[in-house]
Design a protein around this motif. Structure first.
Motif, mmCIF file in Angstrom:
data_model
loop_
_atom_site.group_PDB
_atom_site.id
_atom_site.type_symbol
_atom_site.label_atom_id
_atom_site.label_comp_id
_atom_site.label_asym_id
_atom_site.label_seq_id
_atom_site.Cartn_x
_atom_site.Cartn_y
_atom_site.Cartn_z
ATOM 1 N N LEU A 363 0.818 -1.241 -0.027
ATOM 2 C CA LEU A 363 0.068 0.158 -0.188
ATOM 3 C C LEU A 363 0.814 1.236 -0.071
ATOM 4 O O LEU A 363 0.451 2.121 -0.707
ATOM 5 C CB LEU A 363 -0.627 0.138 1.230
ATOM 6 C CG LEU A 363 -2.061 -0.869 1.283
ATOM 7 C CD1 LEU A 363 -2.605 -1.244 2.329
ATOM 8 C CD2 LEU A 363 -3.169 -0.635 0.011
ATOM 9 N N ALA A 366 2.012 1.713 -3.499
ATOM 10 C CA ALA A 366 0.911 2.159 -4.483
ATOM 11 C C ALA A 366 0.674 3.633 -4.107
ATOM 12 O O ALA A 366 0.734 4.403 -5.030
ATOM 13 C CB ALA A 366 0.111 1.394 -4.207
ATOM 14 N N ILE A 367 0.852 3.978 -3.065
ATOM 15 C CA ILE A 367 0.488 5.478 -2.391
ATOM 16 C C ILE A 367 1.702 6.448 -2.962
ATOM 17 O O ILE A 367 1.433 7.724 -3.769
ATOM 18 C CB ILE A 367 0.551 5.695 -0.843
ATOM 19 C CG1 ILE A 367 -0.922 5.017 -0.526
ATOM 20 C CG2 ILE A 367 0.360 7.129 -0.606
ATOM 21 C CD1 ILE A 367 -0.923 4.953 0.860
ATOM 22 N N ASN A 392 -8.422 8.311 -5.555
ATOM 23 C CA ASN A 392 -7.845 7.223 -5.314
ATOM 24 C C ASN A 392 -6.823 7.070 -4.037
ATOM 25 O O ASN A 392 -6.695 6.309 -3.405
ATOM 26 C CB ASN A 392 -6.963 6.779 -6.680
ATOM 27 C CG ASN A 392 -6.648 5.208 -6.643
ATOM 28 O OD1 ASN A 392 -6.943 4.628 -5.595
ATOM 29 N ND2 ASN A 392 -5.919 4.808 -7.875
ATOM 30 N N SER A 395 -8.577 6.867 -0.626
ATOM 31 C CA SER A 395 -8.914 5.244 -0.504
ATOM 32 C C SER A 395 -7.847 4.688 0.094
ATOM 33 O O SER A 395 -7.679 3.807 1.062
ATOM 34 C CB SER A 395 -9.774 4.708 -1.721
ATOM 35 O OG SER A 395 -9.923 3.679 -1.474
ATOM 36 N N ARG A 396 -6.621 4.766 -0.931
ATOM 37 C CA ARG A 396 -5.430 3.890 -0.505
ATOM 38 C C ARG A 396 -5.036 4.184 0.941
ATOM 39 O O ARG A 396 -4.365 3.202 1.608
ATOM 40 C CB ARG A 396 -4.296 4.116 -1.381
ATOM 41 C CG ARG A 396 -4.754 3.647 -2.823
ATOM 42 C CD ARG A 396 -4.890 2.095 -2.744
ATOM 43 N NE ARG A 396 -5.555 1.599 -4.271
ATOM 44 C CZ ARG A 396 -4.421 1.111 -4.844
ATOM 45 N NH1 ARG A 396 -3.191 1.007 -4.729
ATOM 46 N NH2 ARG A 396 -4.915 0.809 -6.248
ATOM 47 N N ARG A 397 -5.117 5.681 1.242
ATOM 48 C CA ARG A 397 -4.586 5.827 2.555
ATOM 49 C C ARG A 397 -5.157 5.352 3.842
ATOM 50 O O ARG A 397 -4.944 4.802 4.797
ATOM 51 C CB ARG A 397 -4.569 7.453 2.622
ATOM 52 C CG ARG A 397 -3.206 7.897 2.145
ATOM 53 C CD ARG A 397 -3.382 9.600 1.913
ATOM 54 N NE ARG A 397 -2.073 9.974 1.197
ATOM 55 C CZ ARG A 397 -1.827 11.194 0.774
ATOM 56 N NH1 ARG A 397 -3.021 12.019 1.003
ATOM 57 N NH2 ARG A 397 -0.747 11.749 0.272
ATOM 58 N N LEU A 400 -4.457 1.808 4.277
ATOM 59 C CA LEU A 400 -3.128 1.784 4.575
ATOM 60 C C LEU A 400 -3.073 1.960 6.336
ATOM 61 O O LEU A 400 -2.619 1.291 7.131
ATOM 62 C CB LEU A 400 -2.103 2.988 4.338
ATOM 63 C CG LEU A 400 -0.707 3.055 4.884
ATOM 64 C CD1 LEU A 400 0.207 1.465 4.555
ATOM 65 C CD2 LEU A 400 0.022 4.144 4.331
#
Length: 412
Positions: A363, A366-367, A392, A395-397, A400
């Motif tokens: 993650l 990706a971030i 996006n 959402s990823r954070r 995480l």
């Protein structure tokens, strides 16, 4: 001729001959020579009075319906012949007419009797058809207890009903008799079969009673109790034997069964008394075990419980009525300790911890890539791309943060 020598309906000749007057003329009815003409007329008039009384009585009986039409016709004929040739002085023609007037009355009564007989015959036919129908239903039934008695009642009712014309009566009787015969034959066959079954049951139950008696003194409690249960199932499956035999065999079987289980219960009671002290020991062990809860030091609790378990097993058996309660309490402590241990394992499972760390790393990478793309899109002024990348990234954070919390839990 003097007044004493004649009357309205007759006269007396000088020689003492008495005549009666009729519509057909005079005829001699007798001779009275020993008395006066007046006495002669009185004598024959009294004969007429007796005849008149008889005719009156007959017509009354006919009118009342006491006599059947056949009896009435025969009586009228007989009395009419007496009146026509009567040796009496009086209005014989009136008596004859009175008797003749009974003809239409008798004819009416005959028709009424005929109609009544027809009605009774119809009712009798209807009743006999009902009796036949019921008999035929019974013939196909298995009502062995009441059927025979009911058929006897039906036969008595049949006999009490008037006969019908021969053809109809014979036809219905054949059906009724056939039904009775069929029922009787089936009933006999049923009881013959029952007798055979009861005889077979007697043989089986004699064997079961004998085996039960051989087991009555056994002290092999468990297997013997199981065998007694098997014998009871076989006993029930065997069905009834003849009543007097069945009761005698049951007393033998039940006596042997009671003897065994009585001895087993006595032995168990003695053992329970011996085991009472063991139960007190286990009560004390339970007090120590239950004091381990709630678990604060897992390893110390496990060591203590292992020691308590060894002491528990060494304490031995307890009375039967205490087993369930005591075992449930010790199992509850064991399960509580195991539950704490399982929870710790879930939190320290290396494989799950590695997966959580790997997820965090992926993650984060990706971030970083998304942040670089966002920077380029901002520099190029691509607002649409910027908006999509920002959503996006948010959402990823969030994922995480969740992954990091999970990783920290597995890390202990």
């Amino acid at each position: 001729m003097s007044a004493q020598q004649q009357s309205e309906w007759g006269r007396v000749a000088e020689d003492g001959t008495v005549f009666v007057k009729t519509a057909e003329g005079e005829r001699a009815v007798g001779q009275y020579t020993e008395g006066t003409p007046e006495e002669a007329l009185t004598f024959f008039t009294e004969r007429y009075a007796a005849l008149e009384f008889e005719v009156g009585l007959l017509t009354q009986r006919i009118a009342s319906g006491v006599l059947s039409p056949e009896e009435a016709s025969a009586s009228v004929k007989t009395v009419r012949e007496q009146v026509v040739g009567a040796h009496a002085v009086g209005d014989l023609d009136a008596l004859t007419a009175k008797l003749d007037s009974m003809g239409p009355v008798i004819a009416t009564q005959r028709e009424a009797r005929k109609a009544e007989r027809a009605q009774k015959a119809a009712e009798s036919k209807q009743e006999k058809e009902k009796l036949v129908a019921e008999a035929e239903r019974l013939a196909d039934s298995n009502d062995w207890r009441n059927g025979a008695n009911r058929l006897r009642e039906l036969l008595d009712q049949w006999k009490a009903l008037p006969r019908l014309d021969k053809a109809t009566d014979d036809s219905l009787w054949r059906r009724f008799s056939t039904a009775r015969t069929a029922y009787t034959r089936r009933r006999k066959a049923h009881f013959a079969e029952q007798h055979e079954k009861r005889d077979s049951a007697r043989v089986v139950k004699e064997r079961l009673a004998s085996e039960a008696e051989t087991l009555a003194d056994s002290t092999d409690w468990g297997p013997t109790a199981g065998r007694f249960r098997d014998l009871m199932r076989e006993w029930k499956a065997a069905g009834p034997a003849p009543r007097e035999v069945d009761e005698r065999l049951w007393r033998r079987f039940r006596g042997a069964q009671d003897s065994f289980f009585g001895a087993r219960d006595a032995a168990s009671a003695e053992l329970d008394q011996e085991f009472a002290a063991n139960a007190e020991v286990k009560e004390a062990i339970l007090a120590e075990a239950e004091a381990l809860l709630p678990v604060t030091d897992l390893e110390a609790a496990k060591r203590a419980f292992r020691d308590l378990s060894d002491r528990w097993d060494a304490a031995g058996k307890v009375p039967r009525d205490r087993i369930k309660d005591l075992e449930a309490r010790i199992r509850k402590v064991e399960q509580a300790i195991r539950g704490v241990e399982d929870d710790k394992w879930k939190r320290t499972d290396p494989e799950k911890s590695a997966r959580a760390d790997d997820m965090v790393a992926k993650l984060e990478a990706a971030i970083a890539d998304i942040e670089a793309e966002l920077e380029r899109a901002s520099a190029e002024g691509n607002e649409k791309a910027v908006k999509s990348l920002e959503e996006n990234l948010t959402s990823r954070r969030a994922f995480l943060d969740m992954a990091k919390r999970a990783s920290s839990e597995f890390g202990g």
